[in-house]
Write an enzyme that holds these catalytic residues in place. Structure first.
Site, PDB file in Angstrom:
ATOM      1  N   ASN A   1      67.263  -8.233  27.323  1.00 36.56           N
ATOM      2  CA  ASN A   1      68.339  -9.331  27.034  1.00 36.56           C
ATOM      3  C   ASN A   1      67.309 -10.027  25.106  1.00 36.56           C
ATOM      4  OD1 ASN A   1      69.492  -8.940  28.729  1.00 36.56           O
ATOM      5  ND2 ASN A   1      69.392 -10.444  30.144  1.00 36.56           N
TER       6      ASN A   1
ATOM      7  N   ASP B   1      68.649 -12.979  24.599  1.00 34.26           N
ATOM      8  CA  ASP B   1      68.861 -14.047  23.980  1.00 34.26           C
ATOM      9  C   ASP B   1      68.326 -15.526  24.194  1.00 34.26           C
ATOM     10  OD1 ASP B   1      70.886 -13.549  27.206  1.00 34.26           O
ATOM     11  OD2 ASP B   1      69.141 -14.577  27.033  1.00 34.26           O
TER      12      ASP B   1
ATOM     13  N   HIS C   1      63.280  -6.373  23.991  1.00 32.15           N
ATOM     14  CA  HIS C   1      63.795  -5.639  22.860  1.00 32.15           C
ATOM     15  C   HIS C   1      63.595  -7.144  22.081  1.00 32.15           C
ATOM     16  CE1 HIS C   1      66.362  -2.741  25.910  1.00 32.15           C
ATOM     17  NE2 HIS C   1      64.858  -2.322  25.270  1.00 32.15           N
TER      18      HIS C   1
ATOM     19  N   CYS D   1      61.204 -10.245   8.287  1.00 31.27           N
ATOM     20  CA  CYS D   1      61.101  -9.176   7.272  1.00 31.27           C
ATOM     21  C   CYS D   1      61.289  -7.551   7.278  1.00 31.27           C
ATOM     22  CB  CYS D   1      60.504  -9.229   6.007  1.00 31.27           C
ATOM     23  SG  CYS D   1      60.331  -8.610   4.444  1.00 31.27           S
TER      24      CYS D   1
ATOM     25  N   CYS E   1      57.833  -6.878   5.124  1.00 27.26           N
ATOM     26  CA  CYS E   1      56.257  -7.650   5.105  1.00 27.26           C
ATOM     27  C   CYS E   1      56.268  -7.637   6.503  1.00 27.26           C
ATOM     28  CB  CYS E   1      55.988  -8.566   4.661  1.00 27.26           C
ATOM     29  SG  CYS E   1      56.442  -9.441   4.388  1.00 27.26           S
TER      30      CYS E   1
ATOM     31  N   CYS F   1      58.096 -11.386  -0.214  1.00 29.93           N
ATOM     32  CA  CYS F   1      58.113 -10.023  -0.904  1.00 29.93           C
ATOM     33  C   CYS F   1      59.788  -9.032  -1.326  1.00 29.93           C
ATOM     34  CB  CYS F   1      57.700  -8.847  -0.333  1.00 29.93           C
ATOM     35  SG  CYS F   1      58.777  -7.814   1.117  1.00 29.93           S
TER      36      CYS F   1
ATOM     37  N   SER G   1      72.930  -1.980  33.690  1.00 28.77           N
ATOM     38  CA  SER G   1      73.502  -0.243  33.763  1.00 28.77           C
ATOM     39  C   SER G   1      72.219   0.392  33.964  1.00 28.77           C
ATOM     40  CB  SER G   1      74.420  -0.529  33.025  1.00 28.77           C
ATOM     41  OG  SER G   1      73.904  -0.270  31.276  1.00 28.77           O
TER      42      SER G   1
ATOM     43  N   ASN H   1      73.763  -6.302  40.842  1.00 30.38           N
ATOM     44  CA  ASN H   1      74.947  -5.798  39.519  1.00 30.38           C
ATOM     45  C   ASN H   1      75.888  -5.944  39.900  1.00 30.38           C
ATOM     46  OD1 ASN H   1      74.218  -4.554  37.154  1.00 30.38           O
ATOM     47  ND2 ASN H   1      75.684  -3.227  37.455  1.00 30.38           N
TER      48      ASN H   1
HETATM   49  C1  BV8 Z   1      63.045   4.024  21.391  1.00 32.95           C
HETATM   50  C2  BV8 Z   1      68.512  -5.537  21.120  1.00 32.95           C
HETATM   51  C3  BV8 Z   1      61.976   6.183  20.270  1.00 32.95           C
HETATM   52  C4  BV8 Z   1      69.134  -5.000  20.106  1.00 32.95           C
HETATM   53  C5  BV8 Z   1      68.698  -3.209  22.226  1.00 32.95           C
HETATM   54  C6  BV8 Z   1      64.176   8.364  26.623  1.00 32.95           C
HETATM   55  C7  BV8 Z   1      63.321   7.687  25.780  1.00 32.95           C
HETATM   56  C8  BV8 Z   1      62.904   7.235  25.332  1.00 32.95           C
HETATM   57  C9  BV8 Z   1      64.361   6.715  23.812  1.00 32.95           C
HETATM   58  C10 BV8 Z   1      64.761   7.697  24.558  1.00 32.95           C
HETATM   59  C11 BV8 Z   1      65.300   8.470  25.592  1.00 32.95           C
HETATM   60  N1  BV8 Z   1      66.744   8.825  26.186  1.00 32.95           N
HETATM   61  C12 BV8 Z   1      67.417   7.509  24.834  1.00 32.95           C
HETATM   62  C13 BV8 Z   1      66.679   7.173  24.372  1.00 32.95           C
HETATM   63  C14 BV8 Z   1      67.132   6.543  22.615  1.00 32.95           C
HETATM   64  C15 BV8 Z   1      67.120   5.209  22.936  1.00 32.95           C
HETATM   65  C16 BV8 Z   1      68.199   5.099  23.848  1.00 32.95           C
HETATM   66  O1  BV8 Z   1      68.184   4.859  25.332  1.00 32.95           O
HETATM   67  N2  BV8 Z   1      69.828   5.397  24.460  1.00 32.95           N
HETATM   68  C17 BV8 Z   1      70.780   4.566  25.684  1.00 32.95           C
HETATM   69  C18 BV8 Z   1      72.257   4.092  25.057  1.00 32.95           C
HETATM   70  C19 BV8 Z   1      70.332   6.286  25.444  1.00 32.95           C
HETATM   71  N3  BV8 Z   1      66.243   4.039  22.946  1.00 32.95           N
HETATM   72  C20 BV8 Z   1      66.098   3.486  22.352  1.00 32.95           C
HETATM   73  O2  BV8 Z   1      66.254   4.133  20.650  1.00 32.95           O
HETATM   74  C21 BV8 Z   1      64.559   2.900  22.638  1.00 32.95           C
HETATM   75  N4  BV8 Z   1      63.492   2.789  21.312  1.00 32.95           N
HETATM   76  O3  BV8 Z   1      62.473   4.267  22.902  1.00 32.95           O
HETATM   77  O4  BV8 Z   1      62.687   4.335  20.443  1.00 32.95           O
HETATM   78  C22 BV8 Z   1      60.431   6.389  19.731  1.00 32.95           C
HETATM   79  C23 BV8 Z   1      59.844   6.324  20.948  1.00 32.95           C
HETATM   80  C24 BV8 Z   1      58.445   6.702  20.038  1.00 32.95           C
HETATM   81  C25 BV8 Z   1      58.190   6.363  19.180  1.00 32.95           C
HETATM   82  C26 BV8 Z   1      58.910   6.022  17.935  1.00 32.95           C
HETATM   83  C27 BV8 Z   1      60.357   5.247  19.021  1.00 32.95           C
HETATM   84  C28 BV8 Z   1      65.152   1.181  21.981  1.00 32.95           C
HETATM   85  C29 BV8 Z   1      65.864   1.009  22.569  1.00 32.95           C
HETATM   86  C30 BV8 Z   1      66.262  -0.496  22.508  1.00 32.95           C
HETATM   87  C31 BV8 Z   1      67.878  -0.845  22.013  1.00 32.95           C
HETATM   88  N5  BV8 Z   1      67.834  -2.911  21.467  1.00 32.95           N
HETATM   89  N6  BV8 Z   1      68.871  -4.368  22.491  1.00 32.95           N
HETATM   90  C32 BV8 Z   1      70.144  -5.912  20.609  1.00 32.95           C
HETATM   91  O5  BV8 Z   1      71.040  -6.537  21.694  1.00 32.95           O
HETATM   92  O6  BV8 Z   1      71.627  -5.731  19.403  1.00 32.95           O
HETATM   93  S1  BV8 Z   1      69.501  -2.030  24.036  1.00 32.95           S
HETATM   94  C33 BV8 Z   1      70.818  -3.049  24.617  1.00 32.95           C
HETATM   95  O7  BV8 Z   1      70.970  -2.290  25.525  1.00 32.95           O
HETATM   96  C34 BV8 Z   1      70.120  -3.832  24.900  1.00 32.95           C
HETATM   97  O8  BV8 Z   1      68.964  -5.032  24.689  1.00 32.95           O
HETATM   98  C35 BV8 Z   1      70.603  -4.732  26.084  1.00 32.95           C
HETATM   99  O9  BV8 Z   1      70.301  -5.555  27.648  1.00 32.95           O
HETATM  100  C36 BV8 Z   1      70.058  -3.252  26.739  1.00 32.95           C
HETATM  101  C37 BV8 Z   1      70.596  -2.384  27.653  1.00 32.95           C
HETATM  102  O10 BV8 Z   1      71.741  -2.625  28.061  1.00 32.95           O
HETATM  103  P1  BV8 Z   1      72.174  -3.813  29.725  1.00 32.95           P
HETATM  104  O11 BV8 Z   1      71.451  -5.189  29.547  1.00 32.95           O
HETATM  105  O12 BV8 Z   1      71.515  -2.687  30.398  1.00 32.95           O
HETATM  106  O13 BV8 Z   1      73.698  -3.877  29.319  1.00 32.95           O
HETATM  107  P2  BV8 Z   1      75.010  -3.294  29.733  1.00 32.95           P
HETATM  108  O14 BV8 Z   1      75.890  -3.842  28.867  1.00 32.95           O
HETATM  109  O15 BV8 Z   1      74.682  -1.546  29.214  1.00 32.95           O
HETATM  110  O16 BV8 Z   1      74.774  -3.343  31.457  1.00 32.95           O
HETATM  111  C38 BV8 Z   1      75.324  -4.866  31.947  1.00 32.95           C
HETATM  112  C39 BV8 Z   1      75.506  -4.826  33.518  1.00 32.95           C
HETATM  113  O17 BV8 Z   1      75.845  -5.529  34.144  1.00 32.95           O
HETATM  114  C40 BV8 Z   1      76.034  -4.078  33.673  1.00 32.95           C
HETATM  115  O18 BV8 Z   1      76.275  -2.562  34.807  1.00 32.95           O
HETATM  116  C41 BV8 Z   1      77.420  -4.738  34.999  1.00 32.95           C
HETATM  117  O19 BV8 Z   1      78.272  -4.320  35.976  1.00 32.95           O
HETATM  118  C42 BV8 Z   1      76.492  -5.637  34.877  1.00 32.95           C
HETATM  119  N7  BV8 Z   1      77.117  -7.110  35.151  1.00 32.95           N
HETATM  120  C43 BV8 Z   1      77.859  -7.382  34.370  1.00 32.95           C
HETATM  121  N8  BV8 Z   1      78.250  -9.214  34.776  1.00 32.95           N
HETATM  122  C44 BV8 Z   1      77.191  -9.494  35.519  1.00 32.95           C
HETATM  123  C45 BV8 Z   1      76.444  -7.901  35.265  1.00 32.95           C
HETATM  124  N9  BV8 Z   1      75.461  -8.159  36.718  1.00 32.95           N
HETATM  125  C46 BV8 Z   1      75.278  -8.980  37.653  1.00 32.95           C
HETATM  126  N10 BV8 Z   1      76.148 -10.548  37.534  1.00 32.95           N
HETATM  127  C47 BV8 Z   1      77.410 -10.538  36.355  1.00 32.95           C
HETATM  128  N11 BV8 Z   1      77.935 -11.658  36.501  1.00 32.95           N
HETATM  129 ZN    ZN Z   2      58.735  -9.735   3.604  1.00 34.14          ZN
END
Ligand code: BV8
Ligand code: ZN
Length: 260
Positions: free
Chosen positions: A118, A120, A135, A143, A146, A166, A205, A229
């Site tokens: 999260n 937040d 994250h 920026c 830079c 910059c 998830s 969850n």
């Molecule tokens: C990276 C910030 C590569 C921004 C976010 C394998 C290895 C490495 C990378 C990948 C890989 N496979 C795919 C990838 C690429 C990608 C990825 O994972 N894609 C997914 C869609 C398949 N990963 C990346 O790009 C990551 N970077 O690995 O770079 C690399 C490697 C080497 C060198 C250079 C580069 C970066 C990932 C981070 C992305 N940024 N957020 C923003 O917020 O805008 S991710 C975003 O999703 C949030 O952070 C969020 O927290 C996160 C995960 O989602 P969840 O938190 O699980 O939320 P969701 O809605 O999915 O689920 C909520 C759950 O809660 C549900 O199950 C629901 O039932 C439950 N729920 C609801 N209410 C309640 C509840 N449970 C309890 N109580 C309740 N009341």
């Molecule tokens: Zn800058």
């Protein structure tokens, strides 16, 4: 009061090393949207999101569409405005009982690491100390060229604010898809996952990598896995205890049942 399995309660009573991974579900009861939630945004939620027109506007976009460097390069103003909307929504909410229960749990377990996806900041606001933000944090702005953090910035309607040093575009200090996670936080999260006796996966998830791999790494180190969850996830079949429901209701009851 929820009725927890006796072996779970006796296990937690004697746990001294725990790691927790949280996702957007933990902040859902504070009124923040999740990313892949099954429940459509309720009228109440739309009201909480500010005017429903705004919420409607943004709900047409998927995070994977806007939370990327490509989207920012293509349309910096659209991405900047989406984050400004979400930053205001975050500033308007407070931690819920689930956040406070995790802060209480940290006091009860000697070696406790809270790893969060999260952005937040609600865990720290609730009093959690050892928090790893994998994250980034949406309330921080840096920026895009830079990297300098910006404390204040002009927020006119027409353009994206620029860096004082910059003149590069400012951006939210979060990790976008395709970007690497902060190496120090990620390494600490991996270490905590390796050393823990118990690993909680709460409100996530389990879709986004590499965060989603931590639970499996914990399991291969012999940790006991507990999932809390609202819905089943790909992890559910692999955990030792799966408690389905709202984290804001389950966590306070769990802390009471184990430590009070
Ligand atoms: C990276 C910030 C590569 C921004 C976010 C394998 C290895 C490495 C990378 C990948 C890989 N496979 C795919 C990838 C690429 C990608 C990825 O994972 N894609 C997914 C869609 C398949 N990963 C990346 O790009 C990551 N970077 O690995 O770079 C690399 C490697 C080497 C060198 C250079 C580069 C970066 C990932 C981070 C992305 N940024 N957020 C923003 O917020 O805008 S991710 C975003 O999703 C949030 O952070 C969020 O927290 C996160 C995960 O989602 P969840 O938190 O699980 O939320 P969701 O809605 O999915 O689920 C909520 C759950 O809660 C549900 O199950 C629901 O039932 C439950 N729920 C609801 N209410 C309640 C509840 N449970 C309890 N109580 C309740 N009341
Ligand atoms: Zn800058």
């Amino acid at each position: 009061m929820i009725d927890f399995p006796a072996d779970l309660l006796s296990l937690l009573k004697k746990t001294s090393r725990a790691a927790v991974l949280t996702g957007a579900g933990v902040s859902q009861e504070s009124g923040l949207r999740t990313f892949r939630d099954s429940q459509p945004a309720t009228a109440l939620r739309q009201a909480q999101d500010g005017n429903s027109a705004q919420a409607g506007l943004w709900s047409q976009y998927k995070p994977e569409d806007l939370a990327t460097p490509e989207a920012f390069a293509r349309d910096p103003k659209l991405v900047w405005d989406w984050y400004s909307f979400r930053r205001e929504a975050v500033k308007a909410v407070r931690p819920n009982a689930g956040h406070y229960a995790l802060a209480e749990m940290e006091k009860r377990i000697p070696n406790f690491t809270l790893i969060t996806q999260n952005v937040d900041g609600l865990h720290r606001m609730a009093g959690s100390l050892n928090v790893l933000e994998l994250h980034g944090n949406i309330t921080r702005v840096r920026c895009s060229k830079c990297g300098m953090l910006a404390e204040i910035w002009g927020d006119d309607l027409e353009s994206v604010p620029r860096c004082e040093k910059c003149n590069g575009y400012l951006r939210p200090d979060v990790v976008w898809f395709g970007e690497s996670l902060p190496p120090v936080e990620l390494q600490k999260a991996v270490n905590a996952t390796r050393e823990c006796q118990v690993f909680f996966s709460i409100g996530t998830s389990g879709v986004v990598q590499p965060a989603a791999s931590l639970a499996h790494a914990a399991r291969s180190n012999g940790a006991v896995l507990i999932e809390i969850n609202a819905d089943p996830t790909p992890l559910t079949a692999h955990v030792d205890f799966a408690i389905q429901g709202k984290s804001g209701e389950i966590l306070p009851d769990l802390v009471k049942a184990v430590w009070e």
